[in-house]
Write an enzyme that holds these catalytic residues in place. Sequence first.
Site, short mmCIF file in Angstrom:
data_model
loop_
_atom_site.label_atom_id
_atom_site.label_comp_id
_atom_site.label_asym_id
_atom_site.label_seq_id
_atom_site.Cartn_x
_atom_site.Cartn_y
_atom_site.Cartn_z
N HIS A 1 0.30 10.77 -9.05
CA HIS A 1 -1.12 10.66 -9.41
C HIS A 1 -1.66 9.29 -8.98
O HIS A 1 -2.71 9.21 -8.32
CB HIS A 1 -1.27 10.85 -10.92
CG HIS A 1 -2.66 10.69 -11.43
ND1 HIS A 1 -3.36 11.72 -12.00
CD2 HIS A 1 -3.50 9.63 -11.47
CE1 HIS A 1 -4.56 11.30 -12.36
NE2 HIS A 1 -4.67 10.02 -12.05
N GLU A 2 -0.95 8.24 -9.34
CA GLU A 2 -1.42 6.89 -9.01
C GLU A 2 -1.26 6.59 -7.52
O GLU A 2 -2.14 5.95 -6.92
CB GLU A 2 -0.69 5.84 -9.87
CG GLU A 2 -0.87 6.03 -11.37
CD GLU A 2 -2.32 6.15 -11.83
OE1 GLU A 2 -3.24 5.65 -11.15
OE2 GLU A 2 -2.54 6.76 -12.90
N HIS B 1 -4.22 7.88 -5.62
CA HIS B 1 -5.39 6.99 -5.66
C HIS B 1 -5.32 5.94 -4.55
O HIS B 1 -6.31 5.68 -3.86
CB HIS B 1 -5.51 6.29 -7.01
CG HIS B 1 -6.00 7.17 -8.12
ND1 HIS B 1 -7.22 7.82 -8.08
CD2 HIS B 1 -5.44 7.51 -9.30
CE1 HIS B 1 -7.38 8.51 -9.20
NE2 HIS B 1 -6.30 8.35 -9.95
#
Length: 170
Positions: free
Chosen positions: A78-79, A82
């Site tokens: 998820h990170e 980004h």
Amino acid sequence: MNKARIPIALQQAVMRCLREKLQLARQHFSVEFPEPKILYQQRGTSAGTAWLQAWEIRLNPVLLMENQQPFIDEVVPHELAHLLVFRQFGRVPPHGNEWRWMMESVLQVSASRTHQFEIASVQSKTYPYRCGCQLHQLTVRRHNRVMRGESEYRCRQCGDKLKFFAGEPV
């Protein structure tokens, strides 16, 4: 502050996941993305944050220790997504189409904006406040602002000023 010590095997599992997902992105874009720095400094109920310019990922050590593999499988990609979206597309909405595409098509992980981990151990205390229609819970920061006379808060439903209700944090 009590710092959670992350066992080396767990740190290695985080790095293994990061490197696997980073390799998928490198193959997909034919770009040699640098490996982001991993820090175990995230506090509160957030599982992690991506620091775009610094090219680093901050993970919540308490939630990592409590959830281990599910945390790694969900939060690390998820990170990383980004960071990759920022590198490839610039500033776009944080969980927008580009991020969703990066998660599902490139990193091959389902795109979920929020985690479902139990947060009782990392959740802040709250203070009860009353208005004309209900009971509200204010964070420590907001409560302290009220106590110092710096802020006042109003109910969104009835418009009344919130008044401190009891002495014990919840």
